[in-house]
Design an enzyme around this catalytic site. Sequence first.
Site, PDB file in Angstrom:
ATOM      1  CG  ASP A 157      -0.374  -0.015   2.516  1.00  0.00           C
ATOM      2  OD1 ASP A 157       0.870  -0.073   2.597  1.00  0.00           O
ATOM      3  OD2 ASP A 157      -1.126   0.039   3.517  1.00  0.00           O
ATOM      4  CB  SER A 158       4.561   1.885   0.071  1.00  0.00           C
ATOM      5  OG  SER A 158       4.959   0.853  -0.809  1.00  0.00           O
ATOM      6  CG  ASP A 202       0.247  -4.215   2.046  1.00  0.00           C
ATOM      7  OD1 ASP A 202       0.107  -4.967   3.026  1.00  0.00           O
ATOM      8  OD2 ASP A 202       1.021  -3.232   2.035  1.00  0.00           O
ATOM      9  CE  LYS A 224       3.224  -5.910   3.581  1.00  0.00           C
ATOM     10  NZ  LYS A 224       2.707  -4.880   4.485  1.00  0.00           N
ATOM     11  CD  GLU A 279       0.848  -1.602   7.532  1.00  0.00           C
ATOM     12  OE1 GLU A 279       0.506  -0.818   8.441  1.00  0.00           O
ATOM     13  OE2 GLU A 279       1.313  -1.226   6.444  1.00  0.00           O
ATOM     14  CD  GLU A 290       8.007  -0.306   7.256  1.00  0.00           C
ATOM     15  OE1 GLU A 290       7.036  -1.018   6.905  1.00  0.00           O
ATOM     16  OE2 GLU A 290       8.194   0.848   6.817  1.00  0.00           O
TER      17      GLU A 290
END
Length: 286
Positions: A49-50, A88, A118, A120, A187
């Site tokens: 999602d970056s 993501d 993925k 978070e 991270e």
Amino acid sequence: MAEAPKKLTTFDLQAKVARGEKIFQVTAVDFPTAQLVDRSGIDCILVGDSLGMTALGYASTVPVTMDEMIHHARAISRAVQRAIVVGDLPLGAYHASTADAINSAMRMIKEGGADVVKLEGGEDFAPMAEAVVRAGIPVMAHIGLTPQLMSKLGGFRVQGRSAEAGAQLLRDALALERAGCFAIVLEAIPDRVAGLITERLQIPTIGIGAGPQCDGQNLVLHDMVGLFDRFTPKFVKRYVNCGDLISKALTDFQDDVKAGGFPAAEHSFTMKDDEYQAMLAKLPKA
Ligand code: KIV
């Protein structure tokens, strides 16, 4: 015709670690960059999602929607033959319930074409990860600096520096491993905390700003090739400056056109002389 390369699976990642080899993961955002990444032999292509920042121009990953993620995932999965495509799940796609988590993960697989997802978050999100795994979709976890929650974390900051915060990261990692995640991204955490987590877990750790002891490393393509210059985290290594190369090409193009060097004969299409004369004869007199 060259044979298509064999598609990797999560088992290949574990086998690599068992052989003492490193895992490579790169965040890509579109078809051409994903093709380059795949052909280079990278194991996992993260549709991260970056991309909200590198491709869509948002100030953070917070506004990214599930539809935007799927749009990019579709392009990337069309490009990739060998690597594992990791989709993501953005903020809001799995936070409210395990049902949301399963629905979003299913969309990412069915519509986005990703192989795995993925998400978070630490132990609070283990139930969501477990529900997705039970529904049959492999999950990569992501702890430490989790940019979706940057307001809670106080911005893009290194996590796990105090004794309590470091210990919590280990508890998070163990909870996510118990939930069935096949790998975990660490991270922006101290290298020795990442080393300890890597030692204590059975599943592979993939670091981004987490030191050299992780089982693998992740970089965002736009950062490593100089296509994102709004800010550069300490953990980024830039291998080439494509931004400068592209800017030079754009200046050269304008100079070339002004000087009459472009387009040249090799960039132009011809018409036979008799056709041209016949065309002139058909035109009304000027
Ligand atoms: O979105 C992303 O690129 C990521 C990596 C930084 C792990 O989540």
